[in-house]
Design a protein around this motif. Structure first.
Motif, PDB file in Angstrom:
ATOM      1  N   PRO A  68      -3.871  -7.494 -12.654  1.00 49.18           N
ATOM      2  CA  PRO A  68      -4.957  -6.973 -11.814  1.00 49.18           C
ATOM      3  C   PRO A  68      -5.527  -8.086 -10.921  1.00 49.18           C
ATOM      4  CG  PRO A  68      -5.218  -6.224 -14.083  1.00 49.18           C
ATOM      5  CD  PRO A  68      -4.104  -7.233 -14.071  1.00 49.18           C
ATOM      6  N   THR A 121       4.297   1.296  -1.284  1.00 44.81           N
ATOM      7  CA  THR A 121       3.791   0.503  -2.402  1.00 44.81           C
ATOM      8  C   THR A 121       3.109  -0.764  -1.889  1.00 44.81           C
ATOM      9  OG1 THR A 121       5.522   1.369  -3.827  1.00 44.81           O
ATOM     10  CG2 THR A 121       4.425  -0.633  -4.567  1.00 44.81           C
ATOM     11  N   LEU A 124      -0.293   0.363  -0.768  1.00 42.44           N
ATOM     12  CA  LEU A 124      -1.115   0.687  -1.933  1.00 42.44           C
ATOM     13  C   LEU A 124      -1.524  -0.577  -2.677  1.00 42.44           C
ATOM     14  CD1 LEU A 124      -2.389   2.849  -3.718  1.00 42.44           C
ATOM     15  CD2 LEU A 124      -0.224   2.953  -4.984  1.00 42.44           C
ATOM     16  N   ASP A 125      -0.612  -1.519  -2.828  1.00 40.44           N
ATOM     17  CA  ASP A 125      -0.962  -2.796  -3.463  1.00 40.44           C
ATOM     18  C   ASP A 125      -2.107  -3.477  -2.722  1.00 40.44           C
ATOM     19  OD1 ASP A 125       0.992  -2.588  -5.438  1.00 40.44           O
ATOM     20  OD2 ASP A 125       2.416  -3.914  -4.409  1.00 40.44           O
ATOM     21  N   VAL A 127      -4.418  -2.104  -0.763  1.00 42.20           N
ATOM     22  CA  VAL A 127      -5.656  -1.348  -0.961  1.00 42.20           C
ATOM     23  C   VAL A 127      -6.234  -1.643  -2.345  1.00 42.20           C
ATOM     24  CG1 VAL A 127      -6.578   0.998  -1.280  1.00 42.20           C
ATOM     25  CG2 VAL A 127      -5.108   0.473   0.681  1.00 42.20           C
ATOM     26  N   ARG A 128      -5.395  -1.651  -3.362  1.00 43.85           N
ATOM     27  CA  ARG A 128      -5.873  -1.927  -4.724  1.00 43.85           C
ATOM     28  C   ARG A 128      -6.443  -3.343  -4.834  1.00 43.85           C
ATOM     29  NH1 ARG A 128      -1.095   1.022  -8.172  1.00 43.85           N
ATOM     30  NH2 ARG A 128      -1.978   3.116  -8.021  1.00 43.85           N
ATOM     31  N   LEU A 129      -5.828  -4.294  -4.157  1.00 51.41           N
ATOM     32  CA  LEU A 129      -6.356  -5.655  -4.170  1.00 51.41           C
ATOM     33  C   LEU A 129      -7.738  -5.708  -3.526  1.00 51.41           C
ATOM     34  CD1 LEU A 129      -3.109  -7.655  -3.338  1.00 51.41           C
ATOM     35  CD2 LEU A 129      -4.470  -7.865  -5.435  1.00 51.41           C
ATOM     36  N   GLU A 131      -9.868  -3.191  -3.136  1.00 50.20           N
ATOM     37  CA  GLU A 131     -10.806  -2.457  -3.989  1.00 50.20           C
ATOM     38  C   GLU A 131     -11.158  -3.232  -5.253  1.00 50.20           C
ATOM     39  OE1 GLU A 131      -8.869   1.318  -4.559  1.00 50.20           O
ATOM     40  OE2 GLU A 131      -9.643   2.111  -2.649  1.00 50.20           O
ATOM     41  N   GLY A 132     -10.248  -4.086  -5.699  1.00 48.08           N
ATOM     42  CA  GLY A 132     -10.499  -4.896  -6.888  1.00 48.08           C
ATOM     43  C   GLY A 132     -11.214  -6.211  -6.589  1.00 48.08           C
TER      44      GLY A 132
END
Length: 166
Positions: A68, A121, A124-125, A127-129, A131-132
């Motif tokens: 994460p 992907t 998405l990776d 965006v997740r980074l 958001e995290g």
């Protein structure tokens, strides 16, 4: 036009036969891919190759998961290596004097390497980074992947041309 609807432009006959959007019908080898009722074979080649490529990518991401907030090295590597292989393939199938089998490019290029590499992907990776809370890592990933992919395809194509020229 009696019904008032705008007239649609004529569609060239060859365009109605296009199965693969990467096909340039001005290139004789590409025309051969869709000629003679090969559409079902082209679709089967793309599907089989896509299954192999996407399974290889999925397996690599399982073997090399990103923590994460960590840099997604597996997808970064997949995209860079896949782009290098696409560079090699396009020189081999598009620039040599030999005409490869008409299913080589759809199977390997669109199928295997298209399934192996991934833009979705990658996005998405990123965006997740973000958001995290790892916006810096996301920016490095976005820019680094783009630079690596473009550099890989260019370098691999140039290296392949140099090897072939010998």
């Amino acid at each position: 036009m009696s019904d008032g609807a705008p007239e649609e432009p004529p569609v060239p006959e060859a365009a109605s036969e296009v199965v693969d959007p990467d096909v340039d019908l001005h290139v004789p080898a590409h025309r051969a891919e869709t000629a003679g009722g090969r559409a079902p074979a082209v679709l089967a080649a793309v599907a089989a190759g896509g299954a192999l490529g996407s399974l290889a990518r999925y397996g690599l991401t399982l073997a090399w998961p990103a923590p994460p907030g960590g840099f997604p090295w597996a997808v970064f590597t997949v995209n860079a290596v896949g782009c290098a292989l696409i560079g090699v393939l396009m020189v081999v199938v598009g620039e040599l004097d030999r005409t490869p089998h008409p299913l080589v490019r759809p199977f390997l290029g669109v199928g295997v390497l298209g399934g192996f590499t991934t833009c979705s992907t990658y996005a998405l990776d990123a965006v997740r980074l973000v958001e995290g809370g790892a916006a810096g890592t996301a920016l490095a990933y976005l820019g680094g992947t783009l630079a690596a992919a473009l550099g890989a395809v260019r370098a691999a194509a140039a290296a392949t041309r140099a090897v072939v020229a010998r």
